[in-house]
Design an enzyme around this catalytic site. Structure first.
Site, short mmCIF file in Angstrom:
data_model
loop_
_atom_site.label_atom_id
_atom_site.label_comp_id
_atom_site.label_asym_id
_atom_site.label_seq_id
_atom_site.Cartn_x
_atom_site.Cartn_y
_atom_site.Cartn_z
N LYS A 52 0.83 -1.21 0.00
CA LYS A 52 0.00 0.00 0.00
C LYS A 52 0.86 1.26 0.00
O LYS A 52 0.63 2.19 -0.78
CB LYS A 52 -0.92 0.01 1.22
CG LYS A 52 -1.98 -1.08 1.20
CD LYS A 52 -2.74 -1.09 2.52
CE LYS A 52 -3.75 -2.22 2.59
NZ LYS A 52 -4.46 -2.24 3.88
N ALA A 68 -0.63 0.65 6.25
CA ALA A 68 -0.91 -0.27 7.35
C ALA A 68 -1.91 -1.33 6.89
O ALA A 68 -2.69 -1.11 5.97
CB ALA A 68 -1.47 0.49 8.56
N ASP A 69 -1.85 -2.47 7.56
CA ASP A 69 -2.81 -3.54 7.28
C ASP A 69 -3.02 -4.34 8.56
O ASP A 69 -2.09 -4.52 9.35
CB ASP A 69 -2.32 -4.46 6.18
CG ASP A 69 -3.46 -5.31 5.64
OD1 ASP A 69 -4.28 -4.76 4.87
OD2 ASP A 69 -3.56 -6.49 6.01
N THR A 70 -4.25 -4.79 8.76
CA THR A 70 -4.60 -5.55 9.96
C THR A 70 -5.29 -6.85 9.56
O THR A 70 -6.15 -6.85 8.68
CB THR A 70 -5.55 -4.72 10.86
OG1 THR A 70 -4.91 -3.50 11.21
CG2 THR A 70 -5.92 -5.49 12.13
N GLY A 105 0.37 -4.56 10.67
CA GLY A 105 1.67 -4.24 10.09
C GLY A 105 1.68 -2.81 9.60
O GLY A 105 0.66 -2.29 9.15
#
EC number: 3.6.1.9
Length: 191
Positions: A52, A68-70, A105
């Site tokens: 991203k 960010a990623d969850t 992350g």
């Protein structure tokens, strides 16, 4: 201070950056997220965050880009955002009365360097009734959230215990982010 660009349309990440008084602009990443053959959930979230941020950094190389990623995991199963109400119900039934992990992350990119990190938080749910699950899913709140719940919203009533960073579960480990931004000469504690 260098300009920070959030490579996300997430209202929760926007709210968390505002909460920490971090000045930023939003440029939504249009990248098609791909999960390769990764060995761990932490690798997955850091890779997706980097995808991203990298996509937005291509056209914003003079700035600092934050991605960010969850994801939610339970017994090695990855629970992303549900594709429909039935899948949301299945996820909540799976998590009912159990402990699961939430990984967020983060990738920070500038011309000079790239930093990635993650936070892992354990969340334990109370036993949920079918009625509680149905009522919650009908509210539509879980439909855009990893694991089908929002800890900061109506889903908060499901949480019995949390071990780790609450804000990471919401979508951005803000305290760690503030510390990592110091590597980019951004110190919001004195702003």
């Amino acid at each position: 201070m260098k300009k920070i660009i959030l490579a996300s349309g997430s209202p929760r990440r926007k709210e968390l950056l505002e909460l920490a008084s971090i000045p930023f602009e939003i440029v939504v990443s249009e990248v098609e997220e791909t999960i390769g053959a990764y060995s761990s959930p932490s690798d997955i979230v850091m890779s997706l965050a980097l995808q991203k941020a990298s996509a937005v950094a291509e056209n914003n190389s003079d700035h600092i880009v934050l991605g960010a990623d969850t994801i939610v995991t339970y017994e090695s199963r990855i629970l992303g955002k549900p594709s429909n109400e039935d899948e949301a119900k299945e996820m909540l039934q799976l998590l009912s009365g159990k402990t699961h992990e939430v990984y967020t992350g983060v990738a920070i990119i500038s011309k000079e360097k790239t930093v990635t990190f993650y936070e892992r938080t354990e969340v334990t749910f109370w036993e949920l009734t079918e009625e509680e699950i149905d009522t919650y899913v009908t509210s539509k709140e879980p439909l855009d959230k990893a694991g089908s719940y929002g800890i900061q919203g109506k889903g908060s009533i499901f949480v019995q215990n949390i071990q780790g960073d609450y804000y990471s579960v919401v979508g951005l480990p803000i305290a760690r982010l503030v510390r990592e931004l110091k590597q980019f000469d951004i110190d919001v504690t004195h702003a």
